[in-house]
Design a protein around this motif. Structure first.
Motif, PDB file in Angstrom:
ATOM      1  N   SER A 179       0.827  -1.202   0.000  1.00 47.87           N
ATOM      2  CA  SER A 179       0.000   0.000   0.000  1.00 47.87           C
ATOM      3  C   SER A 179       0.865   1.258   0.000  1.00 47.87           C
ATOM      4  O   SER A 179       0.567   2.222  -0.701  1.00 47.87           O
TER       5      SER A 179
ATOM      6  N   GLU B 244     -13.201   3.257   3.297  1.00 49.78           N
ATOM      7  CA  GLU B 244     -13.346   1.973   2.601  1.00 49.78           C
ATOM      8  C   GLU B 244     -13.913   2.162   1.201  1.00 49.78           C
ATOM      9  O   GLU B 244     -13.460   1.522   0.250  1.00 49.78           O
ATOM     10  N   ALA B 245     -14.896   3.046   1.061  1.00 51.36           N
ATOM     11  CA  ALA B 245     -15.478   3.306  -0.252  1.00 51.36           C
ATOM     12  C   ALA B 245     -14.444   3.941  -1.183  1.00 51.36           C
ATOM     13  O   ALA B 245     -14.354   3.582  -2.365  1.00 51.36           O
TER      14      ALA B 245
ATOM     15  N   THR C 294     -11.159   3.586  -0.998  1.00 51.57           N
ATOM     16  CA  THR C 294     -10.176   2.556  -1.321  1.00 51.57           C
ATOM     17  C   THR C 294     -10.711   1.621  -2.398  1.00 51.57           C
ATOM     18  O   THR C 294      -9.997   1.302  -3.362  1.00 51.57           O
ATOM     19  N   THR C 295     -11.949   1.200  -2.268  1.00 58.69           N
ATOM     20  CA  THR C 295     -12.566   0.314  -3.261  1.00 58.69           C
ATOM     21  C   THR C 295     -12.616   0.989  -4.623  1.00 58.69           C
ATOM     22  O   THR C 295     -12.271   0.387  -5.643  1.00 58.69           O
ATOM     23  N   PHE C 296     -13.030   2.246  -4.645  1.00 63.57           N
ATOM     24  CA  PHE C 296     -13.111   2.982  -5.913  1.00 63.57           C
ATOM     25  C   PHE C 296     -11.735   3.094  -6.560  1.00 63.57           C
ATOM     26  O   PHE C 296     -11.569   2.825  -7.753  1.00 63.57           O
TER      27      PHE C 296
ATOM     28  N   GLU D 212      -9.078   1.266  -6.131  1.00 62.28           N
ATOM     29  CA  GLU D 212      -8.568  -0.045  -6.556  1.00 62.28           C
ATOM     30  C   GLU D 212      -9.200  -0.503  -7.870  1.00 62.28           C
ATOM     31  O   GLU D 212      -8.569  -1.206  -8.645  1.00 62.28           O
ATOM     32  N   THR D 213     -10.431  -0.104  -8.138  1.00 64.55           N
ATOM     33  CA  THR D 213     -11.110  -0.539  -9.362  1.00 64.55           C
ATOM     34  C   THR D 213     -11.007   0.475 -10.498  1.00 64.55           C
ATOM     35  O   THR D 213     -11.450   0.191 -11.603  1.00 64.55           O
ATOM     36  N   HIS D 214     -10.442   1.639 -10.233  1.00 64.49           N
ATOM     37  CA  HIS D 214     -10.266   2.676 -11.253  1.00 64.49           C
ATOM     38  C   HIS D 214      -8.799   3.129 -11.236  1.00 64.49           C
ATOM     39  O   HIS D 214      -8.446   4.038 -10.498  1.00 64.49           O
TER      40      HIS D 214
ATOM     41  N   GLN E   1      -6.091   8.958  -4.467  1.00 65.45           N
ATOM     42  CA  GLN E   1      -6.796   9.651  -3.391  1.00 65.45           C
ATOM     43  C   GLN E   1      -6.797  11.168  -3.589  1.00 65.45           C
ATOM     44  O   GLN E   1      -7.754  11.858  -3.242  1.00 65.45           O
TER      45      GLN E   1
ATOM     46  N   LYS F   9     -11.960   0.746 -15.832  1.00 67.77           N
ATOM     47  CA  LYS F   9     -11.839  -0.217 -14.734  1.00 67.77           C
ATOM     48  C   LYS F   9     -10.805  -1.267 -15.081  1.00 67.77           C
ATOM     49  O   LYS F   9     -10.554  -1.554 -16.242  1.00 67.77           O
TER      50      LYS F   9
END
Length: 93
Positions: free
Chosen positions: A3, A39-40, A42-44, A46-48, A53, A91
């Protein structure tokens, strides 16, 4: 550890991006973020892969200000550069 390496890589990409120019001033700040929001984010991210950040926060803040009546060319420019750049929502497979 992975990370941290990813964050360092994102910072290097950010400094080379067209959103930040040499004549722009930057202000750093620290703030606590509720766990569900973190968390939201981080998820976004990771998928984009084209987002990090910093770009996400810039888009969120500038979008909020634009939607709430702030009339500033520089804020509008930041919002549109962050939201509508080429492949903004690509993505990973």
């Amino acid at each position: 550890m992975q990370s941290l390496d990813r964050t360092k890589s994102k910072i290097k990409k950010l400094s080379a991006s067209s959103v930040i120019k040499d004549d722009d001033s930057l202000v750093s700040f620290l703030t606590e973020v509720p766990e569900p929001l973190k968390e939201a984010m981080t998820t976004f991210i990771e998928t984009h892969p084209n987002w990090d950040q910093y770009r996400l926060i810039q888009a969120a803040l500038s979008g909020f200000l634009v939607q709430n009546g702030i009339e500033s060319r520089s804020i509008n420019r930041l919002y549109f550069q962050n939201m509508f750049s080429k492949n903004a929502f690509q993505k990973t497979l």
